[in-house]
Write an enzyme that holds these catalytic residues in place. Sequence first.
Site, PDB file in Angstrom:
ATOM      1  N   ARG A   1      54.555  94.080  67.742  1.00  0.00           N
ATOM      2  CA  ARG A   1      53.143  94.460  67.505  1.00  0.00           C
ATOM      3  C   ARG A   1      52.998  95.970  67.255  1.00  0.00           C
ATOM      4  NH1 ARG A   1      53.110  89.543  67.720  1.00  0.00           N
ATOM      5  NH2 ARG A   1      51.469  88.241  68.605  1.00  0.00           N
TER       6      ARG A   1
ATOM      7  N   SER B   1      45.230  87.202  70.639  1.00  0.00           N
ATOM      8  CA  SER B   1      45.763  87.795  71.877  1.00  0.00           C
ATOM      9  C   SER B   1      45.060  89.119  72.140  1.00  0.00           C
ATOM     10  CB  SER B   1      47.257  88.086  71.734  1.00  0.00           C
ATOM     11  OG  SER B   1      47.964  86.909  71.487  1.00  0.00           O
TER      12      SER B   1
ATOM     13  N   GLU C   1      46.146  94.738  73.124  1.00  0.00           N
ATOM     14  CA  GLU C   1      46.676  94.652  71.770  1.00  0.00           C
ATOM     15  C   GLU C   1      45.563  94.947  70.765  1.00  0.00           C
ATOM     16  OE1 GLU C   1      48.240  90.811  70.368  1.00  0.00           O
ATOM     17  OE2 GLU C   1      48.035  91.767  68.420  1.00  0.00           O
TER      18      GLU C   1
END
Length: 336
Positions: free
Chosen positions: A163, A235, A331
């Site tokens: 990520r 997420s 995130e």
Amino acid sequence: MIRQYSDYSLLKHNTFGIEAAAKNFVEFSAEEELAAFLRKGFSGPSLVIGGGSNLLFVNNFEGTIFHSCIKSMEVVSNESNDILLRVGSGTNWDELVAYTVAQGWYGLENLSAIPGEVGASAVQNVGAYGVEAGELIERVEALSIESAEKRIFSQLDCRFAYRYSIFKAEEKGKNIITHVTYRLKKSAPFKLSYGNLNEKVNELGGATLANVRKAVCEIRNAKLPLPSEIGSAGSFFMNPVVEQETAKELLATYPTMPQYALTCGNVKLSAGWLVEQCGWKETPHKHVGVYKNQALVVVNRGGATGKEVLEFADAVVHSVKEKFGVELVMEVNVIR
Ligand code: EPU
């Protein structure tokens, strides 16, 4: 043609369904017209958005938001087993995946049904079911916001990790991505080792590109909310990584805790499991909660503001820290 709007509602541009506005909103459909716009210059802060599936607006944005509508797809090289596909940054991600699967090109099938657009896939290095977009990215083309000059980033330049990319670090806020080129294969082994993917593919009749895509779509639909039905940003937290020693101690106290050994020796934990264990599936706040099938996904229960989502997220982070001593990191890109 460049399209410009003032005091523009961002409701349709963030999958959380948060009401916020941009002072200026600019959409472009070609690299040249964007370059001309940038050369003229503009004042105030800027932000580039894709499908808005990883954004949380906490306030109105008092500057200029850029959104790519470049939706081209062209094969720029077709040699032996490899296809290089150059794709406009405003292309819907899943339309790209569907297209490559229909063409019989391997690489993106595990990344089916992820919301968002192509430009963001490079910034975010989207990943699922054992594959990350960065593994397939050959190069990223962008324009410098400051100088309007063209910049080309190789896969190595992008410094992809979980990520993560250079566009979230040194290059953050400096470029507008116009095209991403993916290296796809005419034939390649499938990656089916994540969770129950292999089992699902077998139930569908065995490993083909279409079956892998279908299996991934089914798994995702069972676990993740549809952005068209429930506001969320996928997420909300990243899966935390801890040292082996810490992982061992945690496992001694919590024997059912999912843990994944990384090649570097550290251990990845499951944020969704940690959040669920803190009881958040049963104790939502008024407008904000976690999704019933995946506690890693923070959802807008209707009418949530960005501030309420952040307050809820802080409470979740605090509880996980108290119970497990593990720090969850968001995130989602919070725009304050
Ligand atoms: N789990 C729970 N409770 C929950 C959620 C998960 O116990 O509420 C457990 C599961 O049973 C499983 C483990 O946690 O043992 C991992 O869950 P899952 O396979 O759903 O994957 P994840 O690690 O929670 C990551 C990505 C997802 C991606 C999936 C599949 C991150 C932050 N998230 O989730 O990405 O789809 O793996 O590869 O890495 C996204 O980025 O928006 C996203 C959805």
